[in-house]
Scaffold this motif. Sequence first.
Motif, PDB file in Angstrom:
ATOM      1  N   HIS A 473       0.829  -1.209   0.000  1.00  0.00           N
ATOM      2  CA  HIS A 473       0.000   0.000   0.000  1.00  0.00           C
ATOM      3  C   HIS A 473       0.865   1.261   0.000  1.00  0.00           C
ATOM      4  O   HIS A 473       0.390   2.329   0.376  1.00  0.00           O
ATOM      5  CB  HIS A 473      -0.906   0.004   1.234  1.00  0.00           C
ATOM      6  N   GLU A 495      -9.674   3.955   3.898  1.00  0.00           N
ATOM      7  CA  GLU A 495      -9.666   2.638   3.262  1.00  0.00           C
ATOM      8  C   GLU A 495      -8.285   2.008   3.347  1.00  0.00           C
ATOM      9  O   GLU A 495      -8.143   0.813   3.652  1.00  0.00           O
ATOM     10  CB  GLU A 495     -10.097   2.720   1.804  1.00  0.00           C
ATOM     11  N   THR A 496      -7.238   2.799   3.048  1.00  0.00           N
ATOM     12  CA  THR A 496      -5.879   2.281   3.117  1.00  0.00           C
ATOM     13  C   THR A 496      -5.524   1.877   4.541  1.00  0.00           C
ATOM     14  O   THR A 496      -4.934   0.809   4.770  1.00  0.00           O
ATOM     15  CB  THR A 496      -4.874   3.331   2.613  1.00  0.00           C
ATOM     16  N   ASN A 499      -7.323  -1.406   5.342  1.00  0.00           N
ATOM     17  CA  ASN A 499      -6.685  -2.530   4.671  1.00  0.00           C
ATOM     18  C   ASN A 499      -5.371  -2.903   5.343  1.00  0.00           C
ATOM     19  O   ASN A 499      -5.077  -4.085   5.573  1.00  0.00           O
ATOM     20  CB  ASN A 499      -6.438  -2.203   3.200  1.00  0.00           C
ATOM     21  N   CYS A 500      -4.548  -1.903   5.642  1.00  0.00           N
ATOM     22  CA  CYS A 500      -3.270  -2.168   6.308  1.00  0.00           C
ATOM     23  C   CYS A 500      -3.493  -2.871   7.648  1.00  0.00           C
ATOM     24  O   CYS A 500      -2.817  -3.862   7.968  1.00  0.00           O
ATOM     25  CB  CYS A 500      -2.507  -0.868   6.527  1.00  0.00           C
ATOM     26  N   GLU A 503      -4.839  -6.523   7.163  1.00  0.00           N
ATOM     27  CA  GLU A 503      -3.808  -7.380   6.580  1.00  0.00           C
ATOM     28  C   GLU A 503      -2.666  -7.634   7.557  1.00  0.00           C
ATOM     29  O   GLU A 503      -2.105  -8.738   7.606  1.00  0.00           O
ATOM     30  CB  GLU A 503      -3.288  -6.763   5.282  1.00  0.00           C
ATOM     31  N   GLN A 583     -15.516  -2.636   2.360  1.00  0.00           N
ATOM     32  CA  GLN A 583     -15.156  -4.034   2.537  1.00  0.00           C
ATOM     33  C   GLN A 583     -15.061  -4.423   4.003  1.00  0.00           C
ATOM     34  O   GLN A 583     -14.685  -5.546   4.320  1.00  0.00           O
ATOM     35  CB  GLN A 583     -13.803  -4.305   1.869  1.00  0.00           C
ATOM     36  N   ARG A 608     -13.319  -7.558   8.556  1.00  0.00           N
ATOM     37  CA  ARG A 608     -13.742  -7.668   7.168  1.00  0.00           C
ATOM     38  C   ARG A 608     -15.213  -8.031   7.085  1.00  0.00           C
ATOM     39  O   ARG A 608     -15.728  -8.779   7.918  1.00  0.00           O
ATOM     40  CB  ARG A 608     -12.942  -8.747   6.439  1.00  0.00           C
TER      41      ARG A 608
END
Length: 612
Positions: A473, A495-496, A499-500, A503, A583, A608
């Motif tokens: 990312h 969003e980033t 996600n980070c 993950e 998401q 998620r």
Amino acid sequence: MFLPSKPIGAWISEIHNASARGEVLQAFDLAERALEDFPDDSVLKYNAVLALARAGATRQARTRYDRFKLGDWIADRPTDAFLTDVAALDARIAKDEALQEIGPERNRLLASAAARYEAIFRRTGGYYPGINASTLTLLCGDLPRAESLAREVLNNFAGGHTGGSPEEYFAHATAAEAALIIGDLAAAKTALHAAALATVRDFSALATTRRQLKLICKARGITTEVLEPISMPSVIHYAGHLVGPRFPQTSESAVRDQIAAALQRHDVGFGYGSMAAGADILFAEELLRKGAEVNVTLPFEIEEFKQISVALAGESWLRRFDTCCSAAKSLTFATTDQYMGDDGLFAYTSQIAMGLARLRARFLDTAVRQIVVWDGVPARERRGITGTAADVYRWRKLGLPAEVIRPAPDYKTTAASSSAAPRMESTTRKPGERSIRAMLFGDVKWFSKLSEAQRPVFVREVLGLFARVLDRHRRRILFRNTWGDGLYIVTADVETAANCAIELQEEMESLDFKRIELPDFLELRLGAHVGPVYRLRDPVLKRMCFTGAHVCRTARIEPITPEGAVYVTEAFAAALTTTRDVQFTCEYVGQVPAAKNYGIMRMYSLRRSRSV
């Protein structure tokens, strides 16, 4: 001698009232506060877990159910009915856990939850566990068995309850559910109309019923139009121009009439927005006049906001502001920082208000739309990223319904989708200016227990893993730093950051600690927030960095986050719902005391979304 702040009966009454209004988050907060006075009370524990389950915080509900040992109360039950409620709550959480899964595991969990409900049904004959057993059996694919159970339920309470009690509502709702399972749409519609008449607008109950019946409709291929009798009041995000050249004072009466008509036309029950002099206050006044909720979000401290956004319109607007704020259901401050000429705080506030509106609509299973008083001039002609045009632009990007009311009498109310979308200017921030950024802080629990020989392995394997995740990312990561086991990350958007965070947790969970010869008790915890921060050059590090009060706020979240989890602030959760392709799901976990006495923050657990 310890004295409770109020009697336990008063606490329970407040919890029930909040839940009936659809405010399950507030119900949970109240239950948690009451447990501080009465830590051993089983009814309060039950209500705390029930509120979490109703809020969709399934993982937290199961954790607290097990921690409170609710299933062990057979010898210490207040009443048999209460014991049944506790058992039904266990089955409900099992059902929610099953519905969050996909594939073969989902069917196994659904069958397990159905068996728990049926066991209660056989013991008590109650229609609630019986109909849930029937519905879950249907979702497992066993239609004949589901229909048989549904008919048993209908036979058990033929005649139902009367007298306008909550039991009457649930009896009619159960009859509708059973009718849908056996495919009798006429009977389902009749029962839903009766349920709508029986309820006293218990929004939590209505939302729960709608979600359950939509599952049946999907499984049986029935259109959800059959659920129209128990439709919920809608939620709006409202916004508009200040009184002035773009919204003349002479147009107030006409605009007010159009606002009132729009609120009536869309059956609005809940409004989210700010409270500037002009359209905002008109929306608030009309919402209150209609008997709807007003939920206000302000960009900074109230007195400074009044001077900047209300006082210039005149003394009468200040009085109207105070009246509306005192009658508002909630008052949320996007930040406690000062204005300092930073118009970006207004955009940040609008984003939070939009997100809160979407969060409320999702919980209530109802429609959400934006209604604005806007002159139609696109944002690019107004030189900025804030204001009504910018709010319209952000909402349209979500693809959600919207309506525009023109601020002059010669304009007609039009659907927002009918005109060209305004275009936003791309703006860049200079060093020393504040900008809205998402932030992550994390650390690895029990890192301090590592031996000296294990430290280099940790850096190579664990920090190396973190680096690989972040590299995926890197284009949206603006800053990263580490010290020992600590992480500090600034991203361009929520969003980033989401996600980070997810993950990082997923990679940490999959790490083979035995292979790399590190203890398997190491676990990562992460906290996330979004807010205005400064971008400055660090004279020591000789590099650009981010700093400010909201960086400190983020740092205070991570220490109170459970291992293996990601906690985010309400601002982060709200901002995440304003992204088009969400998401992730944010589960409310209550008002959490931040580390180092940094105050109380409303926190959500990030995970998620799972597709069924």
